[in-house]
Design a protein around this motif. Sequence first.
Motif, PDB file in Angstrom:
ATOM      1  N   LEU A 265       7.794   3.045   2.365  1.00 19.47           N
ATOM      2  CA  LEU A 265       6.984   3.743   1.252  1.00 19.47           C
ATOM      3  C   LEU A 265       6.263   4.504   2.140  1.00 19.47           C
ATOM      4  CD1 LEU A 265       6.577   1.424  -1.625  1.00 19.47           C
ATOM      5  CD2 LEU A 265       8.181   3.238  -1.709  1.00 19.47           C
ATOM      6  N   CYS A 266       5.601   5.604   1.656  1.00 16.18           N
ATOM      7  CA  CYS A 266       4.562   6.602   2.262  1.00 16.18           C
ATOM      8  C   CYS A 266       3.037   6.278   1.807  1.00 16.18           C
ATOM      9  CB  CYS A 266       5.027   7.937   1.920  1.00 16.18           C
ATOM     10  SG  CYS A 266       6.304   8.588   3.194  1.00 16.18           S
ATOM     11  N   GLY A 267       2.296   6.018   2.746  1.00 15.77           N
ATOM     12  CA  GLY A 267       0.943   5.782   2.257  1.00 15.77           C
ATOM     13  C   GLY A 267       0.453   4.485   1.751  1.00 15.77           C
ATOM     14  N   ASP A 268      -0.873   4.197   1.955  1.00 16.16           N
ATOM     15  CA  ASP A 268      -1.317   2.705   1.439  1.00 16.16           C
ATOM     16  C   ASP A 268      -1.330   2.688   0.105  1.00 16.16           C
ATOM     17  OD1 ASP A 268      -2.192   2.892   4.194  1.00 16.16           O
ATOM     18  OD2 ASP A 268      -4.178   2.043   3.945  1.00 16.16           O
ATOM     19  N   ALA A 269      -1.505   3.735  -0.611  1.00 13.67           N
ATOM     20  CA  ALA A 269      -1.649   3.676  -2.235  1.00 13.67           C
ATOM     21  C   ALA A 269      -0.285   3.116  -2.905  1.00 13.67           C
ATOM     22  CB  ALA A 269      -2.121   4.881  -2.746  1.00 13.67           C
ATOM     23  N   GLN A 270       0.877   3.901  -2.322  1.00 13.71           N
ATOM     24  CA  GLN A 270       2.193   3.335  -2.598  1.00 13.71           C
ATOM     25  C   GLN A 270       2.512   2.193  -2.385  1.00 13.71           C
ATOM     26  OE1 GLN A 270       5.932   5.521  -2.061  1.00 13.71           O
ATOM     27  NE2 GLN A 270       5.013   7.679  -2.316  1.00 13.71           N
ATOM     28  N   VAL A 271       2.213   1.595  -1.200  1.00 14.20           N
ATOM     29  CA  VAL A 271       2.688   0.336  -0.523  1.00 14.20           C
ATOM     30  C   VAL A 271       1.732  -0.583  -1.568  1.00 14.20           C
ATOM     31  CG1 VAL A 271       2.537  -1.296   1.266  1.00 14.20           C
ATOM     32  CG2 VAL A 271       2.831   1.072   1.695  1.00 14.20           C
ATOM     33  N   LEU A 272       0.419  -0.380  -1.652  1.00 15.80           N
ATOM     34  CA  LEU A 272      -0.185  -1.405  -2.514  1.00 15.80           C
ATOM     35  C   LEU A 272       0.194  -1.464  -3.887  1.00 15.80           C
ATOM     36  CD1 LEU A 272      -3.930  -0.509  -0.841  1.00 15.80           C
ATOM     37  CD2 LEU A 272      -2.304  -2.568  -0.450  1.00 15.80           C
ATOM     38  N   SER A 273       0.431  -0.447  -4.338  1.00 15.99           N
ATOM     39  CA  SER A 273       0.894  -0.597  -6.021  1.00 15.99           C
ATOM     40  C   SER A 273       2.251  -1.201  -5.943  1.00 15.99           C
ATOM     41  CB  SER A 273       0.961   1.013  -6.453  1.00 15.99           C
ATOM     42  OG  SER A 273       2.129   1.496  -5.941  1.00 15.99           O
ATOM     43  N   LYS A 274       2.849  -1.299  -5.126  1.00 12.59           N
ATOM     44  CA  LYS A 274       4.306  -2.226  -4.997  1.00 12.59           C
ATOM     45  C   LYS A 274       4.017  -3.536  -4.770  1.00 12.59           C
ATOM     46  CE  LYS A 274       8.412  -2.249  -5.757  1.00 12.59           C
ATOM     47  NZ  LYS A 274       8.702  -1.915  -6.965  1.00 12.59           N
ATOM     48  N   ILE A 294      -7.520  -9.225  -3.267  1.00 10.19           N
ATOM     49  CA  ILE A 294      -6.115  -8.598  -3.064  1.00 10.19           C
ATOM     50  C   ILE A 294      -6.128  -7.400  -4.094  1.00 10.19           C
ATOM     51  CG2 ILE A 294      -3.753  -8.691  -3.410  1.00 10.19           C
ATOM     52  CD1 ILE A 294      -3.883 -11.334  -2.082  1.00 10.19           C
ATOM     53  N   LYS A 295      -6.594  -7.901  -5.254  1.00  4.57           N
ATOM     54  CA  LYS A 295      -6.489  -6.610  -6.438  1.00  4.57           C
ATOM     55  C   LYS A 295      -7.308  -5.345  -5.975  1.00  4.57           C
ATOM     56  CE  LYS A 295      -6.373  -6.671 -11.568  1.00  4.57           C
ATOM     57  NZ  LYS A 295      -6.824  -7.216 -12.630  1.00  4.57           N
ATOM     58  N   LYS A 296      -8.341  -5.743  -5.619  1.00  5.19           N
ATOM     59  CA  LYS A 296      -9.534  -4.655  -5.389  1.00  5.19           C
ATOM     60  C   LYS A 296      -9.160  -3.820  -4.120  1.00  5.19           C
ATOM     61  CE  LYS A 296     -13.077  -5.626  -8.345  1.00  5.19           C
ATOM     62  NZ  LYS A 296     -14.356  -5.560  -8.634  1.00  5.19           N
ATOM     63  N   ALA A 297      -8.267  -4.289  -3.174  1.00  2.00           N
ATOM     64  CA  ALA A 297      -8.144  -3.753  -2.004  1.00  2.00           C
ATOM     65  C   ALA A 297      -7.683  -2.365  -2.084  1.00  2.00           C
ATOM     66  CB  ALA A 297      -6.961  -4.465  -1.089  1.00  2.00           C
ATOM     67  N   THR A 298      -8.217  -1.430  -1.401  1.00  2.00           N
ATOM     68  CA  THR A 298      -8.170   0.014  -1.582  1.00  2.00           C
ATOM     69  C   THR A 298      -7.316   0.546  -0.352  1.00  2.00           C
ATOM     70  OG1 THR A 298     -10.353   0.390  -0.934  1.00  2.00           O
ATOM     71  CG2 THR A 298      -9.849   0.636  -3.233  1.00  2.00           C
ATOM     72  N   SER A 299      -7.167  -0.291   0.723  1.00  2.24           N
ATOM     73  CA  SER A 299      -6.371   0.043   1.826  1.00  2.24           C
ATOM     74  C   SER A 299      -5.707  -0.959   2.315  1.00  2.24           C
ATOM     75  CB  SER A 299      -7.417   0.493   2.924  1.00  2.24           C
ATOM     76  OG  SER A 299      -7.960  -0.563   3.446  1.00  2.24           O
ATOM     77  N   ILE A 300      -4.473  -0.916   3.161  1.00  2.00           N
ATOM     78  CA  ILE A 300      -3.919  -1.966   3.806  1.00  2.00           C
ATOM     79  C   ILE A 300      -4.730  -2.661   4.521  1.00  2.00           C
ATOM     80  CG2 ILE A 300      -1.898  -2.152   5.376  1.00  2.00           C
ATOM     81  CD1 ILE A 300      -0.638  -1.122   3.209  1.00  2.00           C
ATOM     82  N   GLU A 301      -5.648  -2.273   5.311  1.00  2.00           N
ATOM     83  CA  GLU A 301      -6.650  -2.746   5.968  1.00  2.00           C
ATOM     84  C   GLU A 301      -7.310  -4.160   5.249  1.00  2.00           C
ATOM     85  OE1 GLU A 301      -9.313  -0.652   8.183  1.00  2.00           O
ATOM     86  OE2 GLU A 301     -10.475  -2.300   8.843  1.00  2.00           O
ATOM     87  N   LYS A 302      -7.570  -3.665   4.011  1.00  2.00           N
ATOM     88  CA  LYS A 302      -8.495  -4.541   3.293  1.00  2.00           C
ATOM     89  C   LYS A 302      -7.683  -5.536   2.719  1.00  2.00           C
ATOM     90  CE  LYS A 302     -12.226  -1.587   1.807  1.00  2.00           C
ATOM     91  NZ  LYS A 302     -12.700  -0.584   1.093  1.00  2.00           N
ATOM     92  N   TYR A 303      -6.166  -5.041   2.144  1.00  2.00           N
ATOM     93  CA  TYR A 303      -5.286  -5.819   1.695  1.00  2.00           C
ATOM     94  C   TYR A 303      -4.797  -7.052   2.948  1.00  2.00           C
ATOM     95  CZ  TYR A 303      -0.502  -7.688   0.534  1.00  2.00           C
ATOM     96  OH  TYR A 303       0.719  -8.471   0.461  1.00  2.00           O
ATOM     97  N   GLU A 304      -4.640  -6.557   4.079  1.00  2.00           N
ATOM     98  CA  GLU A 304      -4.422  -7.516   5.053  1.00  2.00           C
ATOM     99  C   GLU A 304      -5.308  -8.355   5.202  1.00  2.00           C
ATOM    100  OE1 GLU A 304      -2.759  -4.795   8.096  1.00  2.00           O
ATOM    101  OE2 GLU A 304      -0.809  -5.708   8.074  1.00  2.00           O
ATOM    102  N   LYS A 305      -6.943  -8.324   5.242  1.00  2.00           N
ATOM    103  CA  LYS A 305      -7.970  -9.115   5.509  1.00  2.00           C
ATOM    104  C   LYS A 305      -7.966  -9.995   4.266  1.00  2.00           C
ATOM    105  CE  LYS A 305     -12.767  -8.501   6.298  1.00  2.00           C
ATOM    106  NZ  LYS A 305     -13.728  -7.730   5.974  1.00  2.00           N
ATOM    107  N   ALA A 306      -7.727  -9.606   3.162  1.00  2.00           N
ATOM    108  CA  ALA A 306      -7.650 -10.550   1.994  1.00  2.00           C
ATOM    109  C   ALA A 306      -6.543 -11.618   2.100  1.00  2.00           C
ATOM    110  CB  ALA A 306      -7.349  -9.785   0.565  1.00  2.00           C
ATOM    111  N   VAL A 307      -5.229 -10.964   2.438  1.00  4.19           N
ATOM    112  CA  VAL A 307      -4.127 -12.083   2.609  1.00  4.19           C
ATOM    113  C   VAL A 307      -4.380 -13.012   3.767  1.00  4.19           C
ATOM    114  CG1 VAL A 307      -1.692 -12.349   3.217  1.00  4.19           C
ATOM    115  CG2 VAL A 307      -2.678 -10.633   1.511  1.00  4.19           C
ATOM    116  N   ALA A 308      -5.105 -12.557   4.961  1.00  6.99           N
ATOM    117  CA  ALA A 308      -5.339 -13.339   5.931  1.00  6.99           C
ATOM    118  C   ALA A 308      -6.349 -14.508   5.475  1.00  6.99           C
ATOM    119  CB  ALA A 308      -5.928 -12.542   7.199  1.00  6.99           C
ATOM    120  N   SER A 309      -7.023 -14.256   4.580  1.00  5.76           N
ATOM    121  CA  SER A 309      -8.071 -15.433   4.334  1.00  5.76           C
ATOM    122  C   SER A 309      -7.386 -16.523   3.496  1.00  5.76           C
ATOM    123  CB  SER A 309      -9.021 -14.704   3.363  1.00  5.76           C
ATOM    124  OG  SER A 309      -8.648 -14.345   1.895  1.00  5.76           O
TER     125      SER A 309
END
Length: 311
Positions: A265-274, A294-309
């Motif tokens: 997928l292209c771009g953070d938004a598409q990946v995150l919405s999936k 995770i729900k509030k993550a607006t970028s892949i970076e924030k998503y990965e940080k949340a998952v890493a916790s």
Amino acid sequence: MSTHEMNVYVAPLQGFTEAPFRHCHASVYGAADRYYTPFLRIEHGEPRHRDMRDVTSQLNDNHDVVPQIIFRDIDEFDLLIGALKEAGCRRVDLNMGCPFPPQVNKGRGAGVLRNKALLEKVAERIDAERDMTFSVKMRPGISAYDEWRDIVDIINAMRLEHVTVHPRVAALRYGGSVDMDAFAAMFSQLQHRVVYNGDIMSRDDAARIADSFPGLDGIMIGRGVLACPSLIAEMREGRDWSSEERVDHLLQLHAGIFQHYSTTLCGDAQVLSKIKPFWEYLEWEIGHKTAKMIKKATSIEKYEKAVASIG
Ligand SMILES: Cc1cc2nc3c(=O)[nH]c(=O)nc-3n(C[C@H](O)[C@H](O)[C@H](O)COP(=O)(O)O)c2cc1C
């Protein structure tokens, strides 16, 4: 029958049980006996391309997958079956349970339950398609628990491998509770093998169903597998996994799904919405705070940080 021995199928869940989930689930936990695809539909007069790609994906190489179709008339049925045959599929599940008004009002999903003329035509087609195997996934009715009685003879006369019953009227969608009396009545009247589906969230739930309905062909689990992806492995092993084991495996599962979507997928938004919706089912395991991050993550970076916790 013990839950070790029974067939356990993963239910079709639009937006979730597509090829990446199925593939990663099978590789991390061992494959379920079968996985059903989210329904394939007609869009702009032809089978939706995205749905066909899911059915023919290379990612299907490690599990047994059965495509499901949704249709409102025999033309849609024919188009979908034709495309699946051409793609080499020999088994198809027929959706007679989708509760969403845009589908039901057009006569698809649970809408088919009230269309005897269509069911008669479907029965004829099934008879003609001798090299294909069909199954049905149905609810007891749209608004009443006895609607199935009007069509049970037609269903019984169909050449079906099994019928999966989700004993909730469509009006309830996925809320309220399943009606086990309705299930028992359908189980006794259906002359096909029957698969139970609905609200199996634990090994105990599965055992209760297996004990109550000897002769059941199997069970199908949807949300229970999203909330506890190890559930089927735990049933097979006959033990509850520890929280560490569960978390360790679900991180592997979701790393695999993330990896797939981040390359396709292209771009953070598409990946995150999936990928974000998966975690909504896992809040009980990962905790409210992490689920919210995770729900509030607006970028892949924030998503990965949340998952890493997690863990
Ligand atoms: C998000 C979502 C998507 C679903 N998509 C489908 C579908 O494509 N086809 C279908 O037959 N049922 C679909 N269902 C219904 C499930 O397959 C299943 O019948 C239902 O969730 C009850 O089983 P469970 O309690 O084990 O989840 C969907 C359910 C949910 C919650």
